[in-house]
Design a protein around this motif. Sequence first.
Motif, PDB file in Angstrom:
ATOM      1  N   ILE A   5      45.980  43.895  40.685  1.00 58.31           N
ATOM      2  CA  ILE A   5      44.671  43.602  39.742  1.00 58.31           C
ATOM      3  C   ILE A   5      44.424  42.456  38.946  1.00 58.31           C
ATOM      4  CG2 ILE A   5      44.558  46.356  40.048  1.00 58.31           C
ATOM      5  CD1 ILE A   5      45.593  46.090  36.932  1.00 58.31           C
ATOM      6  N   ARG A   6      43.271  42.415  38.193  1.00 64.11           N
ATOM      7  CA  ARG A   6      43.112  41.534  37.370  1.00 64.11           C
ATOM      8  C   ARG A   6      42.795  42.159  35.912  1.00 64.11           C
ATOM      9  NH1 ARG A   6      39.760  36.404  39.318  1.00 64.11           N
ATOM     10  NH2 ARG A   6      40.389  36.018  37.053  1.00 64.11           N
ATOM     11  N   LEU A   7      43.319  41.600  34.954  1.00 68.22           N
ATOM     12  CA  LEU A   7      42.767  42.093  33.657  1.00 68.22           C
ATOM     13  C   LEU A   7      42.530  40.828  32.622  1.00 68.22           C
ATOM     14  CD1 LEU A   7      45.390  44.866  32.942  1.00 68.22           C
ATOM     15  CD2 LEU A   7      42.729  45.352  33.566  1.00 68.22           C
ATOM     16  N   ASP A   8      41.480  40.364  32.786  1.00 68.96           N
ATOM     17  CA  ASP A   8      41.130  39.010  32.088  1.00 68.96           C
ATOM     18  C   ASP A   8      40.703  39.186  30.768  1.00 68.96           C
ATOM     19  OD1 ASP A   8      41.921  37.567  34.594  1.00 68.96           O
ATOM     20  OD2 ASP A   8      39.820  38.008  35.441  1.00 68.96           O
ATOM     21  N   THR A   9      40.078  40.125  30.313  1.00 63.84           N
ATOM     22  CA  THR A   9      39.310  40.317  29.128  1.00 63.84           C
ATOM     23  C   THR A   9      39.736  41.577  28.278  1.00 63.84           C
ATOM     24  OG1 THR A   9      37.528  41.443  29.635  1.00 63.84           O
ATOM     25  CG2 THR A   9      37.482  38.997  29.941  1.00 63.84           C
ATOM     26  N   MET A  10      39.692  41.636  26.906  1.00 64.02           N
ATOM     27  CA  MET A  10      39.823  42.821  26.409  1.00 64.02           C
ATOM     28  C   MET A  10      39.000  43.945  26.885  1.00 64.02           C
ATOM     29  SD  MET A  10      42.577  42.720  24.479  1.00 64.02           S
ATOM     30  CE  MET A  10      42.102  44.408  23.671  1.00 64.02           C
ATOM     31  N   THR A  11      37.680  43.404  27.156  1.00 62.20           N
ATOM     32  CA  THR A  11      36.931  44.656  27.652  1.00 62.20           C
ATOM     33  C   THR A  11      37.532  45.160  28.945  1.00 62.20           C
ATOM     34  OG1 THR A  11      34.901  43.378  26.743  1.00 62.20           O
ATOM     35  CG2 THR A  11      34.496  45.111  28.462  1.00 62.20           C
ATOM     36  N   ASP A  33      58.641  40.149  38.527  1.00 57.83           N
ATOM     37  CA  ASP A  33      59.886  39.893  37.824  1.00 57.83           C
ATOM     38  C   ASP A  33      60.629  41.350  37.341  1.00 57.83           C
ATOM     39  OD1 ASP A  33      59.636  37.221  38.351  1.00 57.83           O
ATOM     40  OD2 ASP A  33      58.464  37.091  36.433  1.00 57.83           O
ATOM     41  N   GLY A  34      59.897  42.293  37.478  1.00 61.02           N
ATOM     42  CA  GLY A  34      60.785  43.482  37.063  1.00 61.02           C
ATOM     43  C   GLY A  34      60.307  44.064  35.850  1.00 61.02           C
ATOM     44  N   HIS A  35      59.085  43.593  35.273  1.00 64.90           N
ATOM     45  CA  HIS A  35      58.456  43.956  34.026  1.00 64.90           C
ATOM     46  C   HIS A  35      57.568  45.091  34.345  1.00 64.90           C
ATOM     47  CE1 HIS A  35      59.151  39.836  32.744  1.00 64.90           C
ATOM     48  NE2 HIS A  35      59.466  40.301  31.570  1.00 64.90           N
ATOM     49  N   GLU A  50      49.824  38.478  30.278  1.00 58.42           N
ATOM     50  CA  GLU A  50      50.796  37.167  30.413  1.00 58.42           C
ATOM     51  C   GLU A  50      51.610  37.004  31.611  1.00 58.42           C
ATOM     52  OE1 GLU A  50      50.791  34.908  27.867  1.00 58.42           O
ATOM     53  OE2 GLU A  50      49.358  36.037  26.894  1.00 58.42           O
ATOM     54  N   TRP A  51      51.254  37.955  32.356  1.00 61.65           N
ATOM     55  CA  TRP A  51      52.052  37.887  33.689  1.00 61.65           C
ATOM     56  C   TRP A  51      51.274  36.981  34.809  1.00 61.65           C
ATOM     57  CZ3 TRP A  51      52.693  43.862  34.080  1.00 61.65           C
ATOM     58  CH2 TRP A  51      53.742  44.351  33.031  1.00 61.65           C
ATOM     59  N   SER A  52      51.842  36.487  35.911  1.00 60.41           N
ATOM     60  CA  SER A  52      50.943  35.650  36.667  1.00 60.41           C
ATOM     61  C   SER A  52      50.519  36.600  37.709  1.00 60.41           C
ATOM     62  CB  SER A  52      52.119  34.774  37.266  1.00 60.41           C
ATOM     63  OG  SER A  52      53.110  35.316  38.295  1.00 60.41           O
ATOM     64  N   ASP A  53      51.043  37.945  38.041  1.00 60.15           N
ATOM     65  CA  ASP A  53      50.586  38.832  38.862  1.00 60.15           C
ATOM     66  C   ASP A  53      50.640  40.039  38.284  1.00 60.15           C
ATOM     67  OD1 ASP A  53      50.091  36.988  41.288  1.00 60.15           O
ATOM     68  OD2 ASP A  53      52.236  36.988  41.542  1.00 60.15           O
ATOM     69  N   ILE A  54      49.577  40.983  38.132  1.00 58.96           N
ATOM     70  CA  ILE A  54      49.647  42.245  37.919  1.00 58.96           C
ATOM     71  C   ILE A  54      49.394  43.246  39.054  1.00 58.96           C
ATOM     72  CG2 ILE A  54      48.686  43.941  36.166  1.00 58.96           C
ATOM     73  CD1 ILE A  54      47.800  41.622  34.623  1.00 58.96           C
ATOM     74  N   TYR A  55      50.260  44.132  38.962  1.00 55.01           N
ATOM     75  CA  TYR A  55      50.148  45.328  40.054  1.00 55.01           C
ATOM     76  C   TYR A  55      50.044  46.770  39.290  1.00 55.01           C
ATOM     77  CZ  TYR A  55      51.837  41.852  43.231  1.00 55.01           C
ATOM     78  OH  TYR A  55      51.843  40.646  43.984  1.00 55.01           O
ATOM     79  N   CYS A  56      49.135  47.596  39.959  1.00 57.63           N
ATOM     80  CA  CYS A  56      48.770  48.907  39.456  1.00 57.63           C
ATOM     81  C   CYS A  56      49.723  49.655  40.274  1.00 57.63           C
ATOM     82  CB  CYS A  56      47.362  49.192  39.327  1.00 57.63           C
ATOM     83  SG  CYS A  56      46.792  51.078  38.844  1.00 57.63           S
ATOM     84  N   VAL A  57      50.613  50.520  39.740  1.00 63.70           N
ATOM     85  CA  VAL A  57      51.363  51.128  40.803  1.00 63.70           C
ATOM     86  C   VAL A  57      51.466  52.677  40.366  1.00 63.70           C
ATOM     87  CG1 VAL A  57      53.903  51.511  41.551  1.00 63.70           C
ATOM     88  CG2 VAL A  57      53.000  49.363  40.728  1.00 63.70           C
ATOM     89  N   SER A  58      51.171  53.884  41.288  1.00 65.38           N
ATOM     90  CA  SER A  58      51.317  54.973  41.210  1.00 65.38           C
ATOM     91  C   SER A  58      51.619  55.757  42.656  1.00 65.38           C
ATOM     92  CB  SER A  58      49.969  55.532  40.931  1.00 65.38           C
ATOM     93  OG  SER A  58      49.048  55.470  41.801  1.00 65.38           O
ATOM     94  N   GLU A  59      52.336  56.787  42.545  1.00 59.02           N
ATOM     95  CA  GLU A  59      52.785  57.532  43.808  1.00 59.02           C
ATOM     96  C   GLU A  59      51.475  57.851  44.545  1.00 59.02           C
ATOM     97  OE1 GLU A  59      55.143  60.735  42.783  1.00 59.02           O
ATOM     98  OE2 GLU A  59      56.664  59.662  42.140  1.00 59.02           O
ATOM     99  N   THR A  60      50.096  58.149  44.013  1.00 56.89           N
ATOM    100  CA  THR A  60      48.909  58.531  44.486  1.00 56.89           C
ATOM    101  C   THR A  60      48.033  57.224  44.615  1.00 56.89           C
ATOM    102  OG1 THR A  60      49.349  60.553  43.532  1.00 56.89           O
ATOM    103  CG2 THR A  60      47.152  60.249  44.577  1.00 56.89           C
TER     104      THR A  60
END
Length: 71
Positions: A5-11, A33-35, A50-60
């Motif tokens: 995913i991308r989270l670019d702004t406070m909105t 990196d394990g964060h 601040e991360w270069s890549d962001i992943y949204c993770v869930s079991e569903t």
Amino acid sequence: MKQKIRLDTMTDIKKFVEVANRLPYRITLQDNDGHCVSARSIIGAMYSMEWSDIYCVSETDLSAYFIPWII
């Protein structure tokens, strides 16, 4: 489910966290990196910017709820 995913702004962060808080599942934001932070936390989501890549993770598979941020 693990979706990049991308989270670019406070909105983006506010809306993403609002959606995450409406769902009854454990949802985390992770990088390569394990964060890991709770997707329900505005501070955690801000930290993930601040991360270069962001992943949204869930079991569903929750991708239908997070379409605006999936890349």
